[in-house]
Design a protein around this motif. Structure first.
Motif, PDB file in Angstrom:
ATOM      1  N   ILE A   1       0.829  -1.204   0.000  1.00  0.00           N
ATOM      2  CA  ILE A   1       0.000   0.000   0.000  1.00  0.00           C
ATOM      3  C   ILE A   1       0.863   1.255   0.000  1.00  0.00           C
ATOM      4  CG2 ILE A   1      -1.644   1.340   1.372  1.00  0.00           C
ATOM      5  CD1 ILE A   1      -2.935  -1.245   2.221  1.00  0.00           C
ATOM      6  N   GLY A   2       1.825   1.311   0.900  1.00  0.00           N
ATOM      7  CA  GLY A   2       2.657   2.500   0.990  1.00  0.00           C
ATOM      8  C   GLY A   2       3.438   2.759  -0.286  1.00  0.00           C
ATOM      9  N   GLN A   3       4.044   1.706  -0.848  1.00  0.00           N
ATOM     10  CA  GLN A   3       4.822   1.913  -2.074  1.00  0.00           C
ATOM     11  C   GLN A   3       3.908   2.282  -3.240  1.00  0.00           C
ATOM     12  OE1 GLN A   3       7.250  -0.777  -5.069  1.00  0.00           O
ATOM     13  NE2 GLN A   3       8.282  -0.742  -3.077  1.00  0.00           N
ATOM     14  N   THR A   4       2.692   1.720  -3.268  1.00  0.00           N
ATOM     15  CA  THR A   4       1.751   2.073  -4.333  1.00  0.00           C
ATOM     16  C   THR A   4       1.440   3.560  -4.312  1.00  0.00           C
ATOM     17  OG1 THR A   4       0.760  -0.129  -4.324  1.00  0.00           O
ATOM     18  CG2 THR A   4      -0.553   1.662  -5.256  1.00  0.00           C
ATOM     19  N   VAL A   5       1.145   4.096  -3.124  1.00  0.00           N
ATOM     20  CA  VAL A   5       0.864   5.528  -3.022  1.00  0.00           C
ATOM     21  C   VAL A   5       2.085   6.333  -3.441  1.00  0.00           C
ATOM     22  CG1 VAL A   5       0.266   7.415  -1.456  1.00  0.00           C
ATOM     23  CG2 VAL A   5      -0.870   5.202  -1.208  1.00  0.00           C
ATOM     24  N   LEU A   6       3.252   5.909  -2.983  1.00  0.00           N
ATOM     25  CA  LEU A   6       4.482   6.622  -3.341  1.00  0.00           C
ATOM     26  C   LEU A   6       4.678   6.655  -4.854  1.00  0.00           C
ATOM     27  CD1 LEU A   6       7.166   7.977  -2.485  1.00  0.00           C
ATOM     28  CD2 LEU A   6       8.159   5.665  -2.412  1.00  0.00           C
ATOM     29  N   ARG A   7       4.539   5.508  -5.503  1.00  0.00           N
ATOM     30  CA  ARG A   7       4.726   5.455  -6.959  1.00  0.00           C
ATOM     31  C   ARG A   7       3.670   6.296  -7.682  1.00  0.00           C
ATOM     32  NH1 ARG A   7       8.390   1.972  -8.927  1.00  0.00           N
ATOM     33  NH2 ARG A   7       9.272   0.402  -7.482  1.00  0.00           N
ATOM     34  N   ASN A   8       2.450   6.327  -7.158  1.00  0.00           N
ATOM     35  CA  ASN A   8       1.424   7.141  -7.803  1.00  0.00           C
ATOM     36  C   ASN A   8       1.710   8.628  -7.646  1.00  0.00           C
ATOM     37  OD1 ASN A   8       0.103   4.807  -8.573  1.00  0.00           O
ATOM     38  ND2 ASN A   8      -1.374   4.867  -6.886  1.00  0.00           N
TER      39      ASN A   8
ATOM     40  N   ALA B   1      -2.319  11.243  -4.349  1.00  0.00           N
ATOM     41  CA  ALA B   1      -2.021  10.530  -3.114  1.00  0.00           C
ATOM     42  C   ALA B   1      -3.097   9.487  -2.877  1.00  0.00           C
ATOM     43  CB  ALA B   1      -1.934  11.507  -1.941  1.00  0.00           C
ATOM     44  N   THR B   2      -3.273   8.597  -3.877  1.00  0.00           N
ATOM     45  CA  THR B   2      -4.291   7.563  -3.806  1.00  0.00           C
ATOM     46  C   THR B   2      -3.684   6.220  -4.184  1.00  0.00           C
ATOM     47  OG1 THR B   2      -5.060   7.527  -6.106  1.00  0.00           O
ATOM     48  CG2 THR B   2      -5.899   9.299  -4.708  1.00  0.00           C
ATOM     49  N   LEU B   3      -4.504   5.179  -4.067  1.00  0.00           N
ATOM     50  CA  LEU B   3      -4.107   3.842  -4.484  1.00  0.00           C
ATOM     51  C   LEU B   3      -4.472   3.579  -5.940  1.00  0.00           C
ATOM     52  CD1 LEU B   3      -5.231   1.892  -1.283  1.00  0.00           C
ATOM     53  CD2 LEU B   3      -2.902   2.474  -1.960  1.00  0.00           C
ATOM     54  N   ALA B   4      -5.030   4.575  -6.624  1.00  0.00           N
ATOM     55  CA  ALA B   4      -5.408   4.428  -8.029  1.00  0.00           C
ATOM     56  C   ALA B   4      -4.260   4.889  -8.911  1.00  0.00           C
ATOM     57  CB  ALA B   4      -6.664   5.238  -8.323  1.00  0.00           C
ATOM     58  N   ALA B   5      -3.767   3.990  -9.745  1.00  0.00           N
ATOM     59  CA  ALA B   5      -2.611   4.338 -10.578  1.00  0.00           C
ATOM     60  C   ALA B   5      -2.979   5.354 -11.639  1.00  0.00           C
ATOM     61  CB  ALA B   5      -2.050   3.076 -11.233  1.00  0.00           C
ATOM     62  N   ARG B   6      -4.223   5.323 -12.118  1.00  0.00           N
ATOM     63  CA  ARG B   6      -4.624   6.218 -13.193  1.00  0.00           C
ATOM     64  C   ARG B   6      -5.728   7.153 -12.721  1.00  0.00           C
ATOM     65  NH1 ARG B   6      -8.067   4.596 -18.575  1.00  0.00           N
ATOM     66  NH2 ARG B   6      -8.012   6.636 -19.594  1.00  0.00           N
ATOM     67  N   LEU B   7      -5.521   8.442 -12.925  1.00  0.00           N
ATOM     68  CA  LEU B   7      -6.531   9.432 -12.612  1.00  0.00           C
ATOM     69  C   LEU B   7      -7.134   9.979 -13.899  1.00  0.00           C
ATOM     70  CD1 LEU B   7      -4.960  11.681  -9.795  1.00  0.00           C
ATOM     71  CD2 LEU B   7      -6.709   9.921  -9.540  1.00  0.00           C
ATOM     72  N   PRO B   8      -8.393  10.419 -13.860  1.00  0.00           N
ATOM     73  CA  PRO B   8      -8.931  11.146 -15.002  1.00  0.00           C
ATOM     74  C   PRO B   8      -8.132  12.433 -15.215  1.00  0.00           C
ATOM     75  CG  PRO B   8     -10.675  10.484 -13.480  1.00  0.00           C
ATOM     76  CD  PRO B   8      -9.379  10.227 -12.786  1.00  0.00           C
ATOM     77  N   GLY B   9      -8.293  13.027 -16.383  1.00  0.00           N
ATOM     78  CA  GLY B   9      -7.602  14.271 -16.666  1.00  0.00           C
ATOM     79  C   GLY B   9      -8.218  15.445 -15.933  1.00  0.00           C
ATOM     80  N   ARG B  10      -7.706  16.616 -16.221  1.00  0.00           N
ATOM     81  CA  ARG B  10      -8.199  17.839 -15.614  1.00  0.00           C
ATOM     82  C   ARG B  10      -9.612  18.107 -16.080  1.00  0.00           C
ATOM     83  NH1 ARG B  10      -7.798  20.790 -11.143  1.00  0.00           N
ATOM     84  NH2 ARG B  10      -7.844  23.038 -11.480  1.00  0.00           N
ATOM     85  N   GLY B  11     -10.487  18.459 -15.168  1.00  0.00           N
ATOM     86  CA  GLY B  11     -11.865  18.757 -15.497  1.00  0.00           C
ATOM     87  C   GLY B  11     -12.483  19.674 -14.469  1.00  0.00           C
TER      88      GLY B  11
END
Length: 925
Positions: free
Chosen positions: A214-221, A335-345
């Motif tokens: 979990i921690g490394q996932t957030v860090l990488r994101n 700062a989430t566990l989701a690797a992909r975020l939507p774009g700016r909106g």
């Protein structure tokens, strides 16, 4: 015995800069922190407070300042961690309703809004103790203090004498004082969320070497989003994580840290929070699980987490959450566990569920939509949807607000904030069954005591668009985000498919929209055909549904370009079923910021019915916006003080004490609070002018509450209850009829059976008829059933029921429905939050499905709806002003052609009820 203060005098509060402090009354054991506080004050602060130098406090002075009686002498302090940072006090003067007030704020914390928060809490305590004005002597050079008093929102007067300015502050609540308090609350809570979402540095505590942790996932994101600031991993054993230098502790980090993401085991989180507090971290995102969702032990750990964080001025997102994100190019925070975020909106998104949050973000991205900010609150121990509403209301980057809720922490505050915010920015909510069918463990309590239809009605009253599922959430959101609001319900349908056009028209009718005759262009229609059809219907419609479903690949790009052009020229919302695609197809986009869809982009739906369903939600919201919000009307004949005295007198009566004791010995009743009679009761309390407590187990399932006749209470609010008499034999019935006046009604007095067929005899105009009616009902209903005689109300009339309940979450709620058995069985009842405006009352009457019967439909004569609405307004005001009235039932209320007759009314009263949670000084809940 050492005096003590009420528990509600203690609170966590947010300051103007977004930090938090703890407010509480001073205690005798606070001598040491008072001395330490005093030692940090500047000479000027001491001079302004004591009008002269005073290097230190003597033991006698410390004892005097810390020992108060919480009645005539009250002092409130603000603490940060273990230190006192401010104190305010009042001392009652010779006049019983006036007190001298004084402030002292540590120099390092001046300008943070500490004084205004303490003033609100001290004023509330003073009002409870009967004090109506504060008097302060201020040195002329202390301009900041004089400005503070003048801008507090209360009526202030000042005069100069003996070298000081004496200021008198009227503590009565005014519209200005209420607006000042709400504005301060808004700025403070919005700022606290802004600090979380715009950090300049982030530490990830618990970022291990294991891939997928979990921690490394957030860090990488964080790194993958190219966060615009330093990112610090913390791990006690390794020197680097994901190629970034690691630190053994938060305190070992060289620079300042704004935000900490905590991903350590639950039993280690509290130590990390204390370490972050010592470092000066301003906000926490706790993604760790093992808290309230696990049971009582985890809940206790969660409560301690919040207590420590707030004590040191930190806000907390989570625990057990997905995290937070900000797509602003100046921040770029993932700062989430989701690797992909939507774009700016332009959409702000709040999700209470952590596990569902990733899927929600994926759906946003799949539709080609963008977001401004995202918060997953998890167990929502601290930061909630209400906080995000405060932030998004003033955030220029957010135009539409999406909320996925499983429970409502402070529904009354939510309704207040939503009603204000939705005037400018639409709010779309999908509420899971958790709100009414049991809240997930660890979350705040669900809405209790009200059916799900009530929640829908209260959302509607606040201007919130409630949808049933996630698909609808995004269907509505993409229309709101990129197209203007419609000016009315008229809908034009343009299609190259006859069948789909008919489906769209049918969907419009079912949704309450007004479809115009559709333009069926044929399967081979091209861009020119669409241009002509759209031009022809432009002036006749408020919104357009364009359907383009060619049987073979056609000139989609040309048609799309024409739709975009028409939407821009007309300024009317246009939505499409474009080749069955979902979201924001490239052909229908208008370039926006950073390549994301801009205003004017046309949303596409897989089916015309889905497009129409989304449009219907938006049409209703646009109508709500166009409707003036209104204010509760003034009612000059209302005597609130007299009503409070009536409630106090009843609760202090021996009958009330006997009834309450009887309830405490009983198992909670399953019957409605207004129903039933005491065991063995032969001569029930009576009297039209008396509010008399009823004894025994049937009084109420609410502990300590007392059931009562509501005649006198309602009279204080200008509501007349039709007089009646309880009788125990036929001769008493005849005597009662003569006293009340002919014609009369003989009826069963027990609400549990009075709704059954055959329990009332109407239009009795002589003694013989009354005797016969009494004997017949007594034989029919059996022994023990109470009968009453009542003067007959004017006929014809429609029977209705008006209720008010003090819901544990929403506060005062008024409901209305027809009184016939069919309406009761179908649950045809409408709800609104009290107090009611004229618009609220009108909407309440018209919201029930049987409302046409009141307006002359189906052969019924029209009735006095205006008088009914006035009654609802009066009941709403009573319920709002008297939180001790747990439940009020007016049943039946007969609405005739010329007026309203309240035939029966009962109340459920409870003592020891303080002010409503959303009415007092600011506090975190």
């Amino acid at each position: 015995m050492e005096p003590h203060y009420p528990a509600h005098w203690e609170a966590d509060v947010v300051l103007a800069d977004g930090g938090t402090v703890h407010v509480r009354p001073i205690r005798p054991e606070d001598g040491d922190i008072l001395r330490a506080f005093y030692s940090r004050l500047s000479e000027q602060s001491i001079y302004f407070r004591f009008f002269g130098p005073r290097p230190r406090l003597s033991d006698r002075e410390v004892a005097w300042f810390t020992t108060v009686d919480y009645v005539d002498r009250v002092a409130m302090i603000a603490t940060l961690g273990t230190e006192m940072v401010a104190v305010v006090r009042f001392d009652r003067l010779g006049r019983q309703d006036a007190a001298e007030v004084a402030f002292l704020v540590e120099d390092a914390h001046q300008g943070r809004g500490v004084a205004s928060v303490l003033m609100e809490h001290l004023r509330a305590a003073a009002r409870e103790r009967g004090i109506r004005s504060f008097i302060a002597d201020v040195l002329p050079a202390n301009s900041r203090m004089m400005a503070f008093f003048r801008h507090a929102g209360y009526t202030a007067q000042s005069q100069f004498e003996d070298g000081v300015v004496r200021m008198t502050l009227d503590l009565a609540t005014t519209e200005t004082s209420r607006e000042v308090t709400m504005a301060r609350e808004h700025r403070a809570e919005a700022r606290s969320i802004e600090r979380l979402l715009t950090p300049t540095s982030v530490v990830v505590v618990g970022a291990g070497r294991e891939a997928g942790g979990i921690g490394q996932t957030v860090l990488r994101n964080l790194l993958g989003a190219d966060f615009n600031g330093p990112v610090y991993p913390v791990h006690r054993e390794v020197r680097a994580v994901a190629g970034v230098r690691a630190y053994k502790s938060v305190s070992a980090i060289d620079g300042d840290v704004d935000l900490a993401v905590v991903a350590v085991p639950a039993d280690a989180v509290l130590d990390v929070v204390e370490e972050c507090a010592e470092k000066g971290v301003r906000g926490l995102v706790v993604v760790s699980s093992g808290f309230g969702e696990t049971g009582p032990e985890g809940r206790a750990r969660q409560d301690e987490l919040v207590r420590i964080a707030r004590a040191y001025g930190l806000r907390v997102v989570g625990p057990n959450c997905l995290g937070i994100a900000n797509t602003d190019p100046k921040v770029r925070l993932n700062a989430t566990l989701a690797a992909r975020l939507p774009g700016r909106g332009r959409v702000g998104f709040f999700s209470q569920s952590g596990a569902l949050g990733t899927a929600l973000l994926q759906r946003v991205a799949q539709r080609g939509m963008g977001i401004s900010t995202f918060v997953s609150a998890g167990n929502r121990a601290d930061v909630s949807g209400n906080d995000l509403l405060q932030y998004w209301e003033q955030d220029p980057a957010t135009d539409v607000i999406l909320l996925y809720l499983e429970s409502l922490g402070n529904p009354r505050k939510f309704a207040r904030l939503a009603r204000r915010t939705a005037r400018e920015k639409p709010i779309v909510v999908v509420k899971s069954g958790g709100v009414t069918q049991g809240v997930p463990v660890g979350h705040a309590a669900p809405v209790l005591g009200l059916p799900d239809t009530a929640l829908t009605a209260l959302f509607e009253q606040a201007g919130v668009i409630r949808v049933d599922d996630l698909a609808q959430l995004f269907d509505v959101a993409q229309l709101l985000a990129y197209q203007p609001l419609p000016e009315g319900p008229r809908v034009g349908v343009v299609s190259n498919s006859d069948a789909m056009a008919l489906l769209a028209v049918d969907a419009c009718v079912a949704a309450g929209l007004e479809p115009c005759p559709p333009a069926n262009l044929g399967a081979r229609a091209g861009a020119l055909d669409y241009r002509r059809a759209l031009a022809d219907m432009d002036c006749q419609v408020d919104a357009i549904v364009a359907i383009y479903m060619p049987p073979v690949p056609g000139n989609a790009a040309e048609v799309a370009a024409e739709l975009v052009r028409v939407a821009e020229e007309t300024g009317k919302p246009l939505l499409a079923t474009f080749e069955g695609r979902m979201g924001m197809p490239e052909e229908l986009r208008v370039p926006g910021e950073g390549g994301d869809p801009g205003k004017g982009s046309i949303p596409s739906y897989p089916a015309a019915e889905e497009a129409v369903r989304a449009l219907a939600h938006v049409v209703r919201h646009a109508l709500w916006r166009r409707t003036p919000p209104g204010t509760p009307p003034g009612l000059p004949d209302v005597d609130t003080a007299a009503a409070r005295a009536v409630v106090d007198r009843v609760l202090a009566s021996p009958e009330a004490h006997d009834g309450a004791r009887g309830q405490d010995r009983q198992e909670p009743s399953r019957r409605p609070p207004e129903e039933g009679a005491a065991d063995g009761e032969t001569t029930p309390p009576q009297g039209p002018a008396a509010l008399v407590a009823r004894e025994g187990p049937a009084a109420s399932p609410v502990a300590g509450a007392v059931e009562a006749d509501a005649t006198e209470l309602l009279a204080c609010y200008g509501v007349h209850v039709w007089p009646s008499r309880i009788v125990s034999c036929s001769e008493e019935a005849v005597e009662a009829a003569r006293e009340l006046g002919w014609p009369v009604v003989v009826r069963a007095d027990d609400p549990e059976i009075s709704h059954r067929a055959g329990t009332v005899r109407l239009g009795l105009s002589d003694a013989g008829g009354v005797r016969l009616a009494y004997d017949d009902l007594a034989a029919r209903l059996g022994p023990g059933v109470r009968l009453s005689v009542q003067r007959m109300a004017p006929q014809p009339a429609v029977a209705t029921v008006v209720r008010a309940v003090d819901d544990a979450d929403f506060g005062a709620v008024v409901s209305f429905g027809l009184g016939d058995i069919t309406a009761r069985l179908l649950g045809d009842e409408a709800f609104r939050l009290a107090p009611l405006t004229a618009e609220d009352a009108a909407a309440l009457v018209r919201s029930v499905r049987a409302a046409p019967l009141l307006f002359g439909r189906h052969g019924y004569p029209p009735v006095a709806v205006g008088a009914l609405e006035d009654l609802l307004i009066r009941v709403g005001r009573l319920a709002d002003e008297l939180p001790g009235v747990v439940r009020l039932v007016l049943d039946p209320v007969l609405v005739g052609e010329s007026g309203v007759s309240v035939v029966g009314a009962r109340a459920l009263l409870r003592g020891g009820v303080g002010p409503r949670p959303d009415r007092g000084p600011r506090r975190l809940r």
